[in-house]
Write an enzyme that holds these catalytic residues in place. Structure first.
Site, short mmCIF file in Angstrom:
data_model
loop_
_atom_site.label_atom_id
_atom_site.label_comp_id
_atom_site.label_asym_id
_atom_site.label_seq_id
_atom_site.Cartn_x
_atom_site.Cartn_y
_atom_site.Cartn_z
CG HIS A 291 -1.66 -1.28 1.44
ND1 HIS A 291 -2.85 -1.62 0.83
CD2 HIS A 291 -1.31 -2.35 2.19
CE1 HIS A 291 -3.21 -2.83 1.22
NE2 HIS A 291 -2.29 -3.30 2.04
CB SER B 289 13.13 22.31 -16.24
OG SER B 289 12.34 23.49 -16.30
CE LYS C 134 11.91 19.32 -11.74
NZ LYS C 134 10.62 19.68 -12.37
CD GLU D 122 8.30 12.18 -15.84
OE1 GLU D 122 7.34 12.91 -15.58
OE2 GLU D 122 9.45 12.62 -16.04
#
Ligand code: ARG
Length: 484
Positions: free
Chosen positions: A158, A279, A285, A292
């Site tokens: 979980h 970025s 970043k 992704e």
């Protein structure tokens, strides 16, 4: 030659321009050109060997097809958009090259068995490539496991701290899934190891063809059994679409963790600069875009499976043009999975694993609570009762701002009201090292279990790699022989 004129006998009028572009499959089936030439070579040789066409015509067809192959390899094969598919293009090119003998190539053959044969050969190669890519990722995961037999991090259920595990065990879990994915591809390839060529349009042919011969020449174990089934079934394609979808789901799950793990909140890994992106506005970043995108692209791979199943559902026997739509979804799905697994292998192999951080966070979340309960069980307390006692202890710790291992013996023995059963030994048992080492049940998280798993996983990987290499060699030698 005008494509519209190819089958012109039946038609008083030519095809409308819009009919041609709407029905054309050239943009997709051009990828089958190599296989179409190989299938045609096998067919032409067989027609000659069986005396179905004059030997001289067979020789001319074989030479012509070899010439077409040479053009393809030099990227000089011209594809005529007026001809609706790659099969027609190659046949027409051959006839242009060698004259009327080219008109004998389609004897005892239909595009229905031809396309099924071409696509099987394409899928066989694409599947072996997918397996090789998945195997490179498995190898990377096993390498990480080897290096991190004793690296401890929280195991989650979980997404909550559950019990401590080793990084090796965690990575081997991903490797286990991927091993099944790779094996599933191999199973599917074995199941479609039958050659459709010779089923013709749907009912076989009146010519004395030798299907054993063409099947062997194209590297199949034998011909398919039923000609109607052969031209109308695409379960092999759907099965590979599932193989790809399942693999994509497993890759996506791994990617989800890589994204989480490289966040500031987790901080478990840092991906190598070469496999991250920046970025346009935020100078600090470093984004896990590869992971992704793999996660994102799983959508289209799953979509490929759905497309296939829905396309096949409710088709009457035998060939229907709907079946033309079988190619793009699965070609794309296999490409996506192969590319994703290949690049993910590099991401996994080059990432820095922040072992200090992984260990540090095991201090949170009472991750050793099960071990305390298990210890009470060794003192004769029934597990269900022990569960309650430790639950009380955890509640006490939360209120007192303590970890379990920070409790005094007096505190330990104050829960459950059954008198003192816990002694000094509890402190050693509650270390995460002990929690991990003592979970030495078969398949558990102990370093000894990791060793067993690493050995078994490597063996399985090597065996499959050898099988893939052997199959690739066998296929290659078929091609050598066909053009020889
Ligand atoms: N392009 C077709 C396909 O991919 C093959 C040609 C069969 N066409 C036909 N009208 N029988 O399935």
């Amino acid at each position: 030659m005008d494509g519209k004129a190819l089958w012109s006998g039946r038609f008083a009028e030519g095809m409308d321009e819009s009919t041609l572009w709407f029905t054309s499959s050239l943009d997709v089936d051009s990828a089958l050109a190599f296989y179409d030439i190989m299938g045609s070579l096998a067919h032409a040789r067989m027609l000659g060997a069986c005396g179905i066409v004059p030997a001289e015509d067979a020789r001319m067809m074989v030479d012509g097809l070899k010439g077409i192959l040479a053009l393809l390899e030099k990227e000089e094969l011209e594809v005529d958009g007026d001809l609706e598919d790659i099969h027609t293009n190659i046949e027409v090119t051959l006839t242009r090259m060698i004259g009327p003998a080219g008109g004998r190539l389609h004897t005892g053959r239909s595009r229905n068995d031809q396309v099924a044969t071409d696509f099987r050969m394409y899928l066989r190669d694409a599947s072996l490539e997918a397996v090789a890519a998945v195997d490179s990722l498995i190898r990377g995961l096993i390498d990480v496991a080897r290096e991190h037999r004793t690296t401890i991090l929280p195991g989650f259920t979980h997404l909550q701290h559950a019990q401590p595990v080793t990084l090796a065990h965690h990575m081997l879990a991903h490797a286990s899934r991927l091993q099944r994915d790779a094996d599933r591809f191999m199973d599917a390839v074995a199941r479609m190891d039958r050659c459709p060529l010779g089923a013709a349009a749907l009912a076989g042919t009146t010519y004395p063809i030798d299907r054993m011969m063409t099947a062997a020449a194209l590297g199949f174990a034998g011909p398919t059994e039923n000609s109607i089934d052969t031209v109308s079934s695409r379960d092999n394609v759907a099965e590979l679409a599932f193989c790809a979808a399942m693999t994509a789901v497993d890759l996506s799950s791994l990617c989800e963790e890589l994204v989480l793990w490289s966040s500031q909140e987790f901080g478990f890994i840092e991906m190598d600069d070469r496999y991250t992106t920046g970025s346009s506005i935020m100078p600090q970043k470093k984004n896990p875009d590869i992971a992704e995108l793999i996660r994102g692209r799983s959508g289209s791979v799953i979509g490929g499976l759905v497309s296939m199943l829905v396309m096949m559902k409710g088709l009457p026997l035998s060939y229907n043009r709907d079946l033309q739509e079988d190619k793009r979804p699965v070609m794309d799905a296999l490409n996506t999975v192969t590319d994703a697994a290949g690049i993910l292998a590099k991401v996994v192999a080059t990432a820095a694993y922040r072992t200090d951080r992984m260990l540090e966070v095991t201090e949170e979340g009472f991750i050793n609570a099960t071990d305390l309960a298990d210890h009470l069980v060794t003192k004769g307390v029934p597990f269900r009762e022990a569960h309650g006692i430790v639950g009380e202890a955890v509640r006490h710790c939360i209120a007192a701002g303590k970890r379990l291992e920070e409790l005094t013996l007096a505190e330990f023995n104050s829960f459950g009201g059954d008198g003192a059963v816990i002694g000094e030994e509890v402190y050693a048992l509650l270390t995460v090292e002990s929690c991990v080492a003592r979970r030495d049940s078969y398949g558990g998280t102990s370093p000894a279990s990791a060793d067993t798993q690493i050995a078994a996983a490597s063996e399985r990987l090597e065996a499959r790699d050898e099988a893939v290499a052997r199959m690739m060699r066998e296929i290659e030698s078929c091609w050598q022989e066909l053009v020889g």
